[in-house]
Design a protein around this motif. Structure first.
Motif, PDB file in Angstrom:
ATOM      1  N   TYR A 121       0.917  -1.047  -0.033  1.00  0.00           N
ATOM      2  CA  TYR A 121      -0.080  -0.158   0.060  1.00  0.00           C
ATOM      3  C   TYR A 121       0.779   1.297  -0.104  1.00  0.00           C
ATOM      4  O   TYR A 121       2.002   1.260   0.660  1.00  0.00           O
ATOM      5  N   GLU A 122       0.460   2.085  -0.701  1.00  0.00           N
ATOM      6  CA  GLU A 122       1.180   3.626  -0.725  1.00  0.00           C
ATOM      7  C   GLU A 122       0.014   4.663  -0.447  1.00  0.00           C
ATOM      8  O   GLU A 122      -0.887   4.528  -1.366  1.00  0.00           O
ATOM      9  N   SER A 123       0.179   5.370   0.410  1.00  0.00           N
ATOM     10  CA  SER A 123      -0.714   6.442   0.656  1.00  0.00           C
ATOM     11  C   SER A 123      -0.555   7.728  -0.195  1.00  0.00           C
ATOM     12  O   SER A 123       0.479   7.735  -1.226  1.00  0.00           O
ATOM     13  N   GLN A 124      -1.539   8.354  -0.345  1.00  0.00           N
ATOM     14  CA  GLN A 124      -1.376   9.558  -1.075  1.00  0.00           C
ATOM     15  C   GLN A 124      -0.255  10.623  -0.946  1.00  0.00           C
ATOM     16  O   GLN A 124      -0.144  10.573   0.324  1.00  0.00           O
ATOM     17  N   ASN A 125       0.234  11.319  -2.095  1.00  0.00           N
ATOM     18  CA  ASN A 125       1.163  12.197  -1.459  1.00  0.00           C
ATOM     19  C   ASN A 125       0.844  13.419  -0.843  1.00  0.00           C
ATOM     20  O   ASN A 125       1.528  14.221  -0.061  1.00  0.00           O
ATOM     21  N   LEU A 126      -0.752  13.494  -0.848  1.00  0.00           N
ATOM     22  CA  LEU A 126      -1.042  14.624  -0.186  1.00  0.00           C
ATOM     23  C   LEU A 126      -1.759  14.304   1.050  1.00  0.00           C
ATOM     24  O   LEU A 126      -2.650  13.694   0.997  1.00  0.00           O
ATOM     25  N   GLU A 127      -1.361  14.706   2.185  1.00  0.00           N
ATOM     26  CA  GLU A 127      -2.005  14.690   3.736  1.00  0.00           C
ATOM     27  C   GLU A 127      -3.015  15.926   4.034  1.00  0.00           C
ATOM     28  O   GLU A 127      -2.579  17.001   3.860  1.00  0.00           O
ATOM     29  N   GLY A 133     -13.449  22.871  10.740  1.00  0.00           N
ATOM     30  CA  GLY A 133     -13.841  23.684   9.394  1.00  0.00           C
ATOM     31  C   GLY A 133     -12.539  24.006   8.663  1.00  0.00           C
ATOM     32  O   GLY A 133     -12.800  24.452   7.482  1.00  0.00           O
ATOM     33  N   LEU A 134     -11.532  24.002   9.316  1.00  0.00           N
ATOM     34  CA  LEU A 134     -10.203  24.581   8.455  1.00  0.00           C
ATOM     35  C   LEU A 134      -9.478  23.350   8.094  1.00  0.00           C
ATOM     36  O   LEU A 134      -9.282  22.387   8.699  1.00  0.00           O
ATOM     37  N   THR A 135      -9.290  23.411   6.671  1.00  0.00           N
ATOM     38  CA  THR A 135      -8.524  22.100   6.072  1.00  0.00           C
ATOM     39  C   THR A 135      -7.148  22.518   5.735  1.00  0.00           C
ATOM     40  O   THR A 135      -6.831  23.626   5.300  1.00  0.00           O
ATOM     41  N   LEU A 136      -6.467  21.560   6.325  1.00  0.00           N
ATOM     42  CA  LEU A 136      -4.628  21.801   6.146  1.00  0.00           C
ATOM     43  C   LEU A 136      -4.462  20.807   5.262  1.00  0.00           C
ATOM     44  O   LEU A 136      -4.739  19.481   5.475  1.00  0.00           O
TER      45      LEU A 136
END
Length: 354
Positions: A121-127, A133-136
């Motif tokens: 499994y390889e996770s997505q490059n963007l975490e 309500g604030l997306t980081l």
């Protein structure tokens, strides 16, 4: 997985609160290390992956208390046996031998967390994280740590070639550091106790009933020279059939002077040369400074499992402690606080959120 990819050996990590308390690869254990890692009775059964976990758990046994285990290879029966007698909350591995799984199912009355992961499994490059309500967003840490990192022009000061063992240790230390949560880095010097401890303590016979976690504490206070300071002398003596003679200051200096080949990894630059001087030296004398501390307040979001936590806190001038309480050893903790005239408050409230 990073450790195995970098070094080609089965690897294990003991995580506590999402940071590695210990990480190791399958390097054989000698007689002394078998005893320190508390697997001497399994010497003839040890496999590569069980050896890796024994080392990872033994790196800092106190911090690994209640760990979550990650294995690079299939969890076998020997590894499951080791886990079954340790205080641990869960394990994640690419596969489990049927008999090993049966052993783990019995742990914690059937509530032990057992997870199987796809090794490819390889996770997505963007975490992504969402807070109120604030997306980081941030790019995942995909830094490649291998032998190349410790060679060529990266080596800017050296008096002798790096040995294979030194490179190996640097890789293990740096990959472990990669997965430490920010500000979770702690001194690595105490990990030396796993590799070299005076035979007086390794050959000592503990009384029946002394728990494995307590044995780790006794070894620690022996090496640190804190019997009679962090731990009451009678408490120390009562743990053994025959208490070993304590290290003198000269004994400790001689022991530390023989240590060589220690690898230290840091996630920050060293601002002053005294950091390097400290790493090379046996230690600084802080007792006079610490002895002047008083009125210090200590707040913990977890209960204290053993009284040595209180004994150590007192050595840093702690007079007031607040914690949720709830340990099966609370009585001993209260007695320790009374002994040191420390005010202890049990709130019954946990603040920690996952």
């Amino acid at each position: 997985r990073d450790l195995k990819k970098a070094l080609g050996l089965p690897a294990a990590t003991s995580f506590k609160h999402v940071s590695p308390a210990g990480a190791a690869i399958a390097v054989p254990l000698n007689k002394e290390q078998l005893k320190l890692c508390m697997v001497e009775d399994l010497e003839n059964e040890l496999t590569p992956i069980s050896t890796a976990y024994a080392r990872a758990r033994g790196a800092d046994r106190m911090s690994s208390f209640g760990d979550f285990i990650a294995l690079s290879d299939t969890c076998d029966v020997t590894t499951a046996k080791i886990i079954s007698r340790e205080v641990s909350d869960g394990i994640i591995a690419p596969a489990f031998e049927p008999k090993a799984l049966e052993i783990l199912k019995k742990k914690k009355n059937g509530s032990y967390c057992v997870l199987q992961i796809d090794p490819n499994y390889e996770s997505q490059n963007l975490e992504t994280r969402t807070l109120f309500g604030l997306t980081l967003e941030q790019k995942k840490n995909d830094a490649l740590i291998d032998r190349k990192l410790f060679s060529g022009t990266n080596v800017v000061a050296t008096s002798k070639p790096l040995t294979e063992e030194a490179v190996r240790d640097l890789i293990v230390a740096t990959i472990a550091l990669k997965y430490c949560v920010t500000c979770a880095n702690r001194p690595l010097f105490r990990l030396l106790t796993t590799e070299a401890v005076d035979p007086r303590i390794t050959s000592a016979v503990f009384k029946k009933g002394v728990k494995r976690a307590e044995i780790s504490n006794y070894i620690d206070v022996f090496v640190n020279g804190s019997v009679g300071k962090e731990m009451d002398a009678n408490t120390w003596k009562n743990a053994f059939e025959s208490a070993p003679a304590l290290l003198t200051d000269s004994d400790r200096e001689e022991w530390i002077s023989k240590l060589n080949g220690v690898a230290l990894s840091s996630d920050a630059f060293f601002p002053f040369r005294d950091n390097i001087d400290r790493a090379r030296q046996s230690g600084s004398d802080r007792e006079e400074w610490i002895s002047k501390l008083n009125g210090v307040a200590l707040s913990s979001d977890a209960f204290f499992p053993f009284r040595d936590n209180i004994d150590r806190a007192r050595q840093s001038g702690v007079d007031y402690i607040v914690s949720p309480g709830g340990s099966t050893n609370d009585t001993s903790i209260v007695e320790a606080c009374n002994h040191h005239k420390i005010t202890l408050i049990h709130t019954g409230l946990r603040l920690f959120h996952h």
